[in-house]
Design a protein around this motif. Structure first.
Motif, PDB file in Angstrom:
ATOM      1  N   ARG A   4       0.844  -1.204   0.000  1.00 34.85           N
ATOM      2  CA  ARG A   4       0.000   0.000   0.000  1.00 34.85           C
ATOM      3  C   ARG A   4       0.879   1.254   0.000  1.00 34.85           C
ATOM      4  O   ARG A   4       2.024   1.219   0.425  1.00 34.85           O
ATOM      5  CB  ARG A   4      -0.938  -0.004   1.195  1.00 34.85           C
ATOM      6  CG  ARG A   4      -0.241   0.243   2.525  1.00 34.85           C
ATOM      7  CD  ARG A   4      -1.190  -0.019   3.696  1.00 34.85           C
ATOM      8  NE  ARG A   4      -0.611   0.332   4.968  1.00 34.85           N
ATOM      9  CZ  ARG A   4       0.235  -0.421   5.663  1.00 34.85           C
ATOM     10  NH1 ARG A   4       0.625  -1.590   5.191  1.00 34.85           N
ATOM     11  NH2 ARG A   4       0.702  -0.014   6.834  1.00 34.85           N
ATOM     12  N   LYS A   5       0.316   2.360  -0.465  1.00 33.11           N
ATOM     13  CA  LYS A   5       1.031   3.634  -0.488  1.00 33.11           C
ATOM     14  C   LYS A   5       1.082   4.228   0.920  1.00 33.11           C
ATOM     15  O   LYS A   5       0.252   3.897   1.774  1.00 33.11           O
ATOM     16  CB  LYS A   5       0.324   4.613  -1.426  1.00 33.11           C
ATOM     17  CG  LYS A   5       0.372   4.199  -2.878  1.00 33.11           C
ATOM     18  CD  LYS A   5      -0.381   5.180  -3.732  1.00 33.11           C
ATOM     19  CE  LYS A   5      -0.445   4.690  -5.176  1.00 33.11           C
ATOM     20  NZ  LYS A   5      -1.351   5.502  -5.982  1.00 33.11           N
ATOM     21  N   ASP A   6       2.034   5.105   1.145  1.00 39.68           N
ATOM     22  CA  ASP A   6       2.117   5.809   2.429  1.00 39.68           C
ATOM     23  C   ASP A   6       0.794   6.501   2.717  1.00 39.68           C
ATOM     24  O   ASP A   6       0.206   7.133   1.836  1.00 39.68           O
ATOM     25  CB  ASP A   6       3.235   6.855   2.403  1.00 39.68           C
ATOM     26  CG  ASP A   6       4.623   6.231   2.454  1.00 39.68           C
ATOM     27  OD1 ASP A   6       4.730   5.053   2.848  1.00 39.68           O
ATOM     28  OD2 ASP A   6       5.589   6.931   2.105  1.00 39.68           O
ATOM     29  N   GLY A   7       0.329   6.358   3.940  1.00 39.37           N
ATOM     30  CA  GLY A   7      -0.911   6.996   4.355  1.00 39.37           C
ATOM     31  C   GLY A   7      -2.159   6.176   4.097  1.00 39.37           C
ATOM     32  O   GLY A   7      -3.239   6.550   4.540  1.00 39.37           O
ATOM     33  N   GLU A   8      -2.046   5.070   3.376  1.00 40.08           N
ATOM     34  CA  GLU A   8      -3.216   4.229   3.107  1.00 40.08           C
ATOM     35  C   GLU A   8      -3.313   3.123   4.154  1.00 40.08           C
ATOM     36  O   GLU A   8      -2.299   2.604   4.618  1.00 40.08           O
ATOM     37  CB  GLU A   8      -3.110   3.548   1.730  1.00 40.08           C
ATOM     38  CG  GLU A   8      -3.274   4.455   0.565  1.00 40.08           C
ATOM     39  CD  GLU A   8      -3.200   3.704  -0.772  1.00 40.08           C
ATOM     40  OE1 GLU A   8      -3.684   4.244  -1.751  1.00 40.08           O
ATOM     41  OE2 GLU A   8      -2.634   2.582  -0.828  1.00 40.08           O
ATOM     42  N   TRP A   9      -4.518   2.755   4.512  1.00 40.72           N
ATOM     43  CA  TRP A   9      -4.777   1.540   5.281  1.00 40.72           C
ATOM     44  C   TRP A   9      -5.311   0.518   4.286  1.00 40.72           C
ATOM     45  O   TRP A   9      -4.724  -0.528   4.084  1.00 40.72           O
ATOM     46  CB  TRP A   9      -5.764   1.822   6.411  1.00 40.72           C
ATOM     47  CG  TRP A   9      -5.988   0.627   7.298  1.00 40.72           C
ATOM     48  CD1 TRP A   9      -7.024  -0.255   7.232  1.00 40.72           C
ATOM     49  CD2 TRP A   9      -5.144   0.173   8.365  1.00 40.72           C
ATOM     50  NE1 TRP A   9      -6.884  -1.238   8.186  1.00 40.72           N
ATOM     51  CE2 TRP A   9      -5.735  -0.984   8.906  1.00 40.72           C
ATOM     52  CE3 TRP A   9      -3.957   0.632   8.910  1.00 40.72           C
ATOM     53  CZ2 TRP A   9      -5.183  -1.688   9.968  1.00 40.72           C
ATOM     54  CZ3 TRP A   9      -3.407  -0.067   9.971  1.00 40.72           C
ATOM     55  CH2 TRP A   9      -4.023  -1.215  10.480  1.00 40.72           C
ATOM     56  N   TRP A  10      -6.458   0.847   3.682  1.00 36.34           N
ATOM     57  CA  TRP A  10      -6.955   0.073   2.552  1.00 36.34           C
ATOM     58  C   TRP A  10      -6.167   0.564   1.332  1.00 36.34           C
ATOM     59  O   TRP A  10      -6.098   1.759   1.080  1.00 36.34           O
ATOM     60  CB  TRP A  10      -8.439   0.344   2.334  1.00 36.34           C
ATOM     61  CG  TRP A  10      -9.371  -0.289   3.323  1.00 36.34           C
ATOM     62  CD1 TRP A  10      -9.516   0.026   4.635  1.00 36.34           C
ATOM     63  CD2 TRP A  10     -10.304  -1.325   3.047  1.00 36.34           C
ATOM     64  NE1 TRP A  10     -10.478  -0.751   5.207  1.00 36.34           N
ATOM     65  CE2 TRP A  10     -10.993  -1.592   4.246  1.00 36.34           C
ATOM     66  CE3 TRP A  10     -10.630  -2.053   1.903  1.00 36.34           C
ATOM     67  CZ2 TRP A  10     -11.978  -2.564   4.335  1.00 36.34           C
ATOM     68  CZ3 TRP A  10     -11.632  -3.015   2.000  1.00 36.34           C
ATOM     69  CH2 TRP A  10     -12.281  -3.265   3.208  1.00 36.34           C
TER      70      TRP A  10
END
Length: 109
Positions: free
Chosen positions: A93-99
């Motif tokens: 996942r990208k930085d700052g994403e949870w989903w």
């Protein structure tokens, strides 16, 4: 209208609990989702990989403001406090994403 999709893992031991929680989502959480211009919201489970796939349609004009409004809601925060420990974010996942957000590559009306 924008379509949004995302994916997150689910702890195998949490499947029954996660299904039960989502069979009876708190009314205040559902109201907040609607007030943030989200429609046709679905979550699907893919077993045995235990991946949750989320899809919704956004009908507002400022997605980031509506998501900030949702994140600031105390009842939504409480709901997330219950659900998030059951989930397993993807390593990719990208930085700052949870989903992890997904790119739409095909759509047919």
């Amino acid at each position: 209208m924008d379509r949004k999709a995302s994916v997150v893992g689910l702890d195998v031991a949490a499947i029954a609990e996660y299904k039960q929680l989502h069979a009876d989502v708190w009314p205040t959480v559902l109201k907040q989702i609607s007030s943030c211009n989200i429609r046709n919201y679905s979550i699907f489970l893919k077993e045995p990989e235990n991946l949750l796939f989320s899809y919704f349609e956004y009908h507002g004009t400022d997605f980031h403001a509506d998501m900030a409004k949702m994140a600031a809601d105390p009842e939504t925060q409480r709901w997330w406090d219950v659900c998030m420990p059951l989930q397993r974010p993807l390593d990719t996942r990208k930085d700052g994403e949870w989903w992890a957000e997904m790119e739409e590559v095909f759509h047919h009306e």
